[in-house]
Design a protein around this motif. Structure first.
Motif, short mmCIF file in Angstrom:
data_model
loop_
_atom_site.label_atom_id
_atom_site.label_comp_id
_atom_site.label_asym_id
_atom_site.label_seq_id
_atom_site.Cartn_x
_atom_site.Cartn_y
_atom_site.Cartn_z
N ILE A 179 0.51 -1.21 -0.06
CA ILE A 179 -0.07 0.23 -0.62
C ILE A 179 0.86 1.30 -0.11
O ILE A 179 0.17 2.40 -0.05
N CYS A 216 -0.74 4.85 -1.68
CA CYS A 216 -0.71 5.65 -1.06
C CYS A 216 -0.45 6.96 -1.49
O CYS A 216 0.20 7.31 -1.78
N ASN A 217 -1.84 7.44 -0.64
CA ASN A 217 -1.42 9.42 -0.88
C ASN A 217 -0.88 10.12 0.30
O ASN A 217 -1.61 9.56 1.26
N ARG A 218 0.06 9.96 0.54
CA ARG A 218 0.50 10.97 1.43
C ARG A 218 0.43 11.95 2.03
O ARG A 218 0.80 12.92 3.46
N THR A 247 -4.97 2.26 11.53
CA THR A 247 -3.76 2.03 10.22
C THR A 247 -2.49 1.85 9.60
O THR A 247 -2.71 0.34 10.32
N GLU A 302 3.37 0.56 5.34
CA GLU A 302 3.38 0.37 3.92
C GLU A 302 4.10 -0.01 3.29
O GLU A 302 3.35 -0.45 2.22
N ALA A 354 -1.81 -4.93 -0.89
CA ALA A 354 -3.33 -4.49 -1.30
C ALA A 354 -4.44 -5.24 -0.45
O ALA A 354 -5.49 -4.42 0.03
N ALA A 411 -5.22 -5.39 2.68
CA ALA A 411 -5.98 -3.66 3.06
C ALA A 411 -7.21 -3.99 2.62
O ALA A 411 -8.26 -3.27 3.85
#
Length: 101
Positions: free
Chosen positions: A3, A7-9, A82, A85, A89, A92
């Motif tokens: 992920i 992912c969008n940071r 949470t 990283e 996926a 998740a």
């Protein structure tokens, strides 16, 4: 695929005592459908919930509540989790499915 690769940071945050109108403005400004609700205590920022564009529609607009009075804390979903990283996926997705049922 992990992920961390997708992912969008750049996470948009808001404090729980802000109005839902402010949350909606942030969503529009940053073109996102959700913002993370935070508390700031002793110089530390902690995620405590999430509010989505759907929350705004279902909980505020559809019930004709005053968006300038209702706070983010009033309607936020209080469960936030949470993942590392390195989490795959597919793992998740499975976790999200379990959390929504």
């Amino acid at each position: 695929m992990a992920i961390g690769e997708i992912c969008n940071r750049e996470v948009i945050t808001i404090q729980r005592d802000e109005t839902v109108l402010e949350a909606a403005k942030l969503m529009r400004q940053y073109h996102v459908g959700a913002v993370i609700v935070i508390d700031k205590l002793d110089g530390r920022t902690t995620p405590v919930g999430i509010i989505t564009d759907r929350d705004l529609v279902v909980e505020v607009l559809a019930t004709e509540l005053d968006e300038t009075v209702i706070t983010v804390g009033d309607i936020m979903a209080p469960e936030v989790f949470t993942l590392k990283e390195s989490t795959e996926a597919s793992e998740a997705v499975q976790l999200m499915r379990r959390k929504t049922t």
